[in-house]
Design a protein around this motif. Structure first.
Motif, short mmCIF file in Angstrom:
data_model
loop_
_atom_site.label_atom_id
_atom_site.label_comp_id
_atom_site.label_asym_id
_atom_site.label_seq_id
_atom_site.Cartn_x
_atom_site.Cartn_y
_atom_site.Cartn_z
N UNK A 22 0.84 -1.20 0.00
CA UNK A 22 0.00 0.00 0.00
C UNK A 22 0.87 1.24 0.00
N UNK A 23 0.49 2.22 -0.78
CA UNK A 23 1.17 3.51 -0.79
C UNK A 23 0.17 4.56 -0.31
N UNK A 30 5.24 10.34 -4.72
CA UNK A 30 6.18 10.65 -3.65
C UNK A 30 7.59 10.91 -4.18
N UNK A 31 7.80 10.73 -5.48
CA UNK A 31 9.10 11.09 -6.06
C UNK A 31 9.19 12.60 -6.29
N UNK A 32 8.07 13.31 -6.15
CA UNK A 32 8.04 14.77 -6.30
C UNK A 32 7.53 15.40 -5.00
N UNK A 33 8.36 15.41 -3.95
CA UNK A 33 7.88 15.91 -2.66
C UNK A 33 7.60 17.40 -2.65
N UNK A 41 13.11 18.59 -1.71
CA UNK A 41 13.36 18.01 -3.03
C UNK A 41 13.80 16.56 -2.85
N UNK A 42 13.74 15.81 -3.92
CA UNK A 42 14.15 14.41 -3.92
C UNK A 42 15.54 14.31 -4.54
N UNK A 43 16.45 13.63 -3.86
CA UNK A 43 17.80 13.41 -4.36
C UNK A 43 18.08 11.91 -4.38
N UNK A 54 17.40 6.72 -2.48
CA UNK A 54 16.63 7.94 -2.64
C UNK A 54 16.44 8.64 -1.31
N UNK A 55 16.63 9.95 -1.27
CA UNK A 55 16.49 10.74 -0.04
C UNK A 55 15.69 12.01 -0.34
#
Length: 96
Positions: A22-23, A30-33, A41-43, A54-55
């Motif tokens: 489940x997400x 969630x890759x575009x916070x 931002x996502x790094x 991914x952070x």
């Protein structure tokens, strides 16, 4: 019948205990916070060959006004300043 099914198919138990299929929240990328969280931002960090982690980088509220509209390079340079960094390890749910 549930204990019998769990005994035959033990992977079912792990799926329902951890619920990592489940997400939540639903229908959110969630890759575009930056669409959900301010000043984030996502790094992606290459830790070793073939492994990428991914952070999310969120700047403190005191730098929030300065961070608005900045690109990824600005956020990476902000990691190098003298402020402390807090690392939060969320677990094994599969999402950040």
């Amino acid at each position: 019948s549930v204990p019998f099914l769990v005994r035959l198919f033990p992977f079912i138990l792990t799926k329902f205990v951890f619920l990592n299929f489940l997400a939540f929240p639903f229908f959110v990328d969630l890759r575009r916070p930056e669409l959900l969280l301010n000043n984030t931002i996502s790094l992606y960090l290459a830790t070793e060959p073939g492994v990428t982690v991914g952070v999310w980088h969120t700047v403190p509220g005191s730098s929030g006004v300065e961070a608005q509209g900045k690109d990824q390079q600005w956020f990476e340079e902000a990691l190098a300043d003298a402020h402390p960094i807090i690392i939060y390890l969320h677990g094994n749910g599969g999402t950040r």
